[in-house]
Structures are given as C-alpha cells and as structure tokens.
Design a protein around this motif. Structure first.
Motif, PDB file in Angstrom:
ATOM      1  N   ARG A 362       0.816  -1.216   0.000  1.00  0.00           N
ATOM      2  CA  ARG A 362       0.000   0.000   0.000  1.00  0.00           C
ATOM      3  C   ARG A 362       0.849   1.265   0.000  1.00  0.00           C
ATOM      4  NH1 ARG A 362      -5.543   0.518   3.417  1.00  0.00           N
ATOM      5  NH2 ARG A 362      -6.043   2.709   2.995  1.00  0.00           N
ATOM      6  N   LEU A 363       1.903   1.285   0.794  1.00  0.00           N
ATOM      7  CA  LEU A 363       2.733   2.495   0.896  1.00  0.00           C
ATOM      8  C   LEU A 363       3.658   2.650  -0.297  1.00  0.00           C
ATOM      9  CD1 LEU A 363       3.664   2.389   4.693  1.00  0.00           C
ATOM     10  CD2 LEU A 363       1.864   3.725   3.578  1.00  0.00           C
ATOM     11  N   ILE A 364       4.094   1.517  -0.880  1.00  0.00           N
ATOM     12  CA  ILE A 364       5.068   1.593  -1.974  1.00  0.00           C
ATOM     13  C   ILE A 364       4.381   1.713  -3.330  1.00  0.00           C
ATOM     14  CG2 ILE A 364       6.979   0.391  -3.103  1.00  0.00           C
ATOM     15  CD1 ILE A 364       7.516  -1.013  -0.446  1.00  0.00           C
ATOM     16  N   LEU A 365       3.433   0.819  -3.599  1.00  0.00           N
ATOM     17  CA  LEU A 365       2.783   0.770  -4.910  1.00  0.00           C
ATOM     18  C   LEU A 365       1.301   1.105  -4.866  1.00  0.00           C
ATOM     19  CD1 LEU A 365       4.395  -2.497  -6.336  1.00  0.00           C
ATOM     20  CD2 LEU A 365       5.136  -0.143  -6.683  1.00  0.00           C
ATOM     21  N   GLY A 366       0.755   1.336  -3.659  1.00  0.00           N
ATOM     22  CA  GLY A 366      -0.662   1.648  -3.553  1.00  0.00           C
ATOM     23  C   GLY A 366      -1.557   0.458  -3.799  1.00  0.00           C
ATOM     24  N   VAL A 367      -1.120  -0.749  -3.419  1.00  0.00           N
ATOM     25  CA  VAL A 367      -1.891  -1.956  -3.668  1.00  0.00           C
ATOM     26  C   VAL A 367      -1.901  -2.818  -2.410  1.00  0.00           C
ATOM     27  CG1 VAL A 367      -2.058  -4.086  -5.004  1.00  0.00           C
ATOM     28  CG2 VAL A 367      -1.324  -1.980  -6.122  1.00  0.00           C
ATOM     29  N   LYS A 368      -3.098  -3.344  -2.061  1.00  0.00           N
ATOM     30  CA  LYS A 368      -3.232  -4.292  -0.961  1.00  0.00           C
ATOM     31  C   LYS A 368      -4.296  -5.310  -1.342  1.00  0.00           C
ATOM     32  CE  LYS A 368      -4.030  -4.654   4.039  1.00  0.00           C
ATOM     33  NZ  LYS A 368      -4.309  -3.906   5.299  1.00  0.00           N
ATOM     34  N   TYR A 369      -4.050  -6.573  -0.966  1.00  0.00           N
ATOM     35  CA  TYR A 369      -4.967  -7.640  -1.355  1.00  0.00           C
ATOM     36  C   TYR A 369      -4.913  -8.746  -0.307  1.00  0.00           C
ATOM     37  CZ  TYR A 369      -6.824 -11.573  -4.096  1.00  0.00           C
ATOM     38  OH  TYR A 369      -7.558 -12.638  -4.538  1.00  0.00           O
ATOM     39  N   ILE A 370      -6.081  -9.226   0.151  1.00  0.00           N
ATOM     40  CA  ILE A 370      -6.150 -10.311   1.122  1.00  0.00           C
ATOM     41  C   ILE A 370      -7.287 -11.254   0.731  1.00  0.00           C
ATOM     42  CG2 ILE A 370      -6.438 -10.961   3.542  1.00  0.00           C
ATOM     43  CD1 ILE A 370      -5.725  -8.102   4.317  1.00  0.00           C
ATOM     44  N   GLU A 371      -6.975 -12.528   0.571  1.00  0.00           N
ATOM     45  CA  GLU A 371      -8.020 -13.539   0.394  1.00  0.00           C
ATOM     46  C   GLU A 371      -8.546 -13.893   1.780  1.00  0.00           C
ATOM     47  OE1 GLU A 371      -6.237 -16.774  -1.674  1.00  0.00           O
ATOM     48  OE2 GLU A 371      -6.175 -15.726  -3.599  1.00  0.00           O
ATOM     49  N   ASN A 372      -9.754 -13.442   2.104  1.00  0.00           N
ATOM     50  CA  ASN A 372     -10.255 -13.580   3.473  1.00  0.00           C
ATOM     51  C   ASN A 372     -11.468 -14.498   3.616  1.00  0.00           C
ATOM     52  OD1 ASN A 372     -12.159 -11.931   2.285  1.00  0.00           O
ATOM     53  ND2 ASN A 372     -11.522 -10.076   3.365  1.00  0.00           N
TER      54      ASN A 372
END
Length: 490
Positions: A362-372
């Motif tokens: 999120r801080l480096i590339l602006g991306v976050k993903y979680i299979e929840n």
C-alpha cells in the motif's frame, strides 16, 4: 492485479416443454428453520438438492412420489398428493439418536485408525477416469466498493471550468458505483467428459447470464468508465505517454473514443467453463494433487471423532479437522461411512483469523490484497458400481482489495500538455460456485476421443430474473436474491 468481477457469457435457449413443475420447502419440524442440501430423489438415477433456503423444484411428469434424506433427520417418502396437502412445506423430524447402543463397550474406534482406512480406500471409493457427468453450474459474483475516489488533479491544457465539470462527473460516477449492488449470476447446463484427473472435455448445452450492465463493475471496467470521462476533455486525435506512479506503463497510448466503447460479446470461451467445473470434480474425487486431498495429510491437520450419526440406515463418523501447523489454513468436518470408509460429505472454512494469499504494498505501490473467505461443501452419492461421485459442490471465495493509482498523461506533441489523474478503490468481492451433478455414467476411450469441444458457446443475456429461462430443467433452485434481480424492490 486483476480482480474479475464481471462475467461469463451466454446461449440460445431451447424451446420449453410442457412438463409441470412444483417448488417445495424443507423445514425443521421443531425450529421451523430451512433445511439446506437435503437429497430429494425422484427416481433411481434422478433427483435434486434443496438450496441454502431449503427450497427445491421437481418435475412431476412420470413420477408420483419422492424420497427425502438429510443427515440428522429421519428420511421421508411422500406422494405428490401428500405434498400438496402439506401446502408444499415439508417438515422433517430430527433423527432419534440411539448411538450409545452401537458401542456398549468402550471400544470406540480410534481416529487414527479411521483416517488410515479412509486414505487406504480412496482409490476404491472414488474415480475420475473415463467418466461422464451431466451437470448444472451456477456462479454468483458480488462486489462491494466501500470507497471510490476519482480526481483530475492537474490539466495544463484544460480550462478550469471544464476541469471542475470533469471532476463533478467523476464524483457522480464514484457515488453511482459505491451505492450500486453489483451482482452477476451465470447458469450453465452441460456435460463434462473426463479422461483422467488432468484431461477433460466439456459440452455446453445451454448458458444464461443475469446481469445489469449499468452495474457491471470490475476494476478494469471502473477504470475504463473513468478514462471515458477523462477522454471528453482530451484531443482524441493525439497519442499520449502514460505513467502510473514511478512506472512507465507503455510508450504511447492512443485515447481514441471508439477503442473505449464496450461491445459486450455474446459468446464465451468453453475452456474457462471446463477449467472451473473440471477442477471442482477433480477436487471431489481426491486426486493426488487435488485440494481436498491436502486435508487428509496428518502432518498438516489434526483429527477428532466429534460425533456419530445415521444416514439412510448407515452409521456415519463425524470427524473434525483443524490445522496442525501455521501454513494449514482450514478447519471443518468429514462425514465418513462406517461400512466402506468413504467420505460422503466435506464442509470447510478458514480457521479463526487465517487467510489465503496476501500482499500489502500500500505504501510503496498503492496496492493491498487479502483472500479472506474460503469455504465450501461437498456432498457425495453412491453409484451402482459402488464408487462415490459428487452430487453437489459449493465453493465460496472472497477477498479485500485496495488500489491507489496516479496517472500522468503526456501529450506526444511539441507542447507536451500534461494531465494528472488519480483514483483510489477499496472494497470486497465474493464469488460462489455451485455444481449439481444430475447424472453420472462411466464411459470409454473411444467415446471420449469422439467428443469435439467447441471453443466458444453462445449465451442468453437477461436483465431480470425469468422463471421460464430454465423451465423444466433440473437445476439448483435460485435463492430469493436471484429471484428479485431486476424487480423494483431489488
């Protein structure tokens, strides 16, 4: 990263017959709660499964009775006349548990012995080689956009008035998407032919897609809609260099309006359908590299004999499995037949706070993903050859996603006009796949080789639920959410 939330595609519908159908509901006699996944037999080789809300539909031609069975409940046989007298609401009584009488001594079977026999009998109890499965497949996709922000931050060649208007339109687009309930339904009837666990072919007989194009939102489509708005304020005859964050995406991009128009195709690749249905059947038959087979690995999971029960006169072991080590993610139960040690049902979900794939840039590339979310149910039926084949499979997968992108478009001209555009998306998506196996037959190599799998299949596109679309077909009864789709109250 692509999170595909929009659809599959669809086919020509056959001429409906004149078979009469009736819909009924199963409930617990004491609580009144619906009973899901009960087996409703209408013949030796025919029948359906009650849906999550307890409903099922049967066709009354050439039948005059049905047989209902469900783990934990007493089986029930009904004539069509008695079904009508119940007003099509069928109460089932809880099975009387006399299991203490089964083990009068203290010699209850040890869980390690049970699991060893389960694994030893896998090859005898399940087979995927040279089989033909007649099936009905349903895929339900949801997207919930919690936050969605677009903004043109700077445009050296766009007037302040037009820039303000563009941002107003982008805000309106954002509000429309976040307040919309995105859901798609895909229904498919076909035949899956398996050579072995790694090779199969699929014939599609019918396919429908229920969707609202105004609420057809994937990350790609959201981005395209935003680009289309931005396009209104650019010179579409020119090309632009595109940069996103610190990465240069491509050397030049022609933002021509005709390239951004969406012509929804009316055919869909069968290979993708075969991949999904074939993988579900492969998992169900406990192939060596199948997902369910990993749940039988004692180095990964611990097992406890949780309960005993009866189903169709057979004693069943209810076995709970939980992760033995951190890399194991799931917990759930196996239902095992005492006579032949076949697993007749599997239920699973993520264990406590564990999850699947995850990355946070999120801080480096602006991306976050979680299979929840990962949960499922596999229900089996014994065949004439004494093997077990899946009758019903449900798999649900879900994830959280966050994308924050900054685009810079630089005009390929001496003026090098620039436009800075940013968007932030955060939300959840969920996909549920269901497979009902309505018939099973062994086949041979010549028959398998004779099957010609098409590359694409036509489909029927529906904007509102239509009961006639699948009339007189053995399907999974739609949930109320699907039945309301396209109606005024939806």
């Amino acid at each position: 990263m692509k999170i595909i939330l929009a659809g599959l595609l669809f086919l020509s519908i056959s001429i409906p017959g004149y078979c009469q159908s009736i819909t009924a509901k199963l409930i617990d006699k004491d609580s009144g709660h619906p009973i899901a996944y009960a087996t409703i037999k209408t013949g030796a080789d025919s029948g359906v499964i009650s849906n999550e809300e307890g409903y099922f539909t049967i066709h009354t031609d050439q039948i005059d009775a049905l047989s209902i069975s469900c783990m934990g409940y007493q089986p029930k046989d009904l004539s069509l006349a008695s079904l009508a007298s119940l007003n099509y609401v069928i109460p089932l009584e809880e099975a009387i548990n006399r299991l203490d009488e089964v083990y009068l001594s203290n010699k209850r079977p040890h869980i390690d012995t049970i699991m060893a026999r389960v694994k030893r009998n896998i090859g005898k109890n399940y087979s995927i080689d040279l089989n033909t499965y007649t099936l009905f497949y349903r895929r339900t996709e949801h997207a919930d956009f919690k936050h969605l922000d677009f903004e043109i931050e700077k445009a050296s060649h766009v007037s302040s008035k037009n820039l303000d208007q563009a941002n107003v339109e982008l805000t309106q687009l954002s509000n429309h998407i976040t307040t919309s309930k995105m859901v798609h339904f895909t229904d498919v009837k076909g035949v899956l032919h398996t050579l072995n666990q790694d090779s199969s072919k699929m014939e599609v007989q019918k396919m429908t897609k229920l969707l609202d194009h105004k609420k057809d939102f994937s990350l790609d489509k959201v981005e395209d809609k935003a680009k289309t708005l931005v396009l209104k304020y650019l010179d579409t005859t020119k090309t632009y260099k595109v940069k996103t964050g610190i990465f240069k995406v491509e050397d030049s991009l022609a933002l021509k309006e005709e390239e951004l128009k969406s012509d929804t195709p009316r055919t869909y690749g069968i290979q993708d359908l075969k991949h999904h249905t074939g993988a579900m059947v492969k998992n169900a038959t406990f192939c060596q590299d199948a997902f369910l087979n990993t749940l039988l690995d004692p180095s990964r999971y611990d097992y406890v004999l949780e309960d005993l029960n009866y189903y169709r006169g057979e004693l069943m072991y209810i076995i709970r499995f939980t992760p033995r080590r951190a890399k194991s993610k799931l917990e759930g139960t196996f239902t095992v037949n005492h006579r032949d040690y076949a697993i007749t049902r599997v239920d699973y979900h993520y264990y406590k706070s564990r999850h699947g794939a995850k990355f946070n840039l999120r801080l480096i590339l602006g991306v976050k993903y979680i299979e929840n979310v990962s949960e499922g149910t596999y229900i089996y039926e014994k065949q004439k050859d004494s093997t077990y084949q899946p009758k019903y499979i449900k798999q649900t997968e879900g994830s959280y996603f966050y994308v924050n992108r900054d685009f810079k478009l630089i005009e390929n001209s001496p003026k090098k006009n620039k436009l800075n555009f940013s968007f932030k998306i955060e939300g959840d998506n969920r996909s549920k796949e269901e497979l009902l196996l309505t018939a099973f037959n062994p086949t041979d190599l010549d028959s398998f080789n004779g099957v010609q799998q098409e590359k694409e299949v036509p489909f029927i596109q529906l904007s509102a639920f239509d009961t006639s679309a699948w009339e007189n077909e053995d399907i999974i009864e739609p949930l109320e959410e699907m039945k309301r789709f396209g109606s005024r109250e939806y």
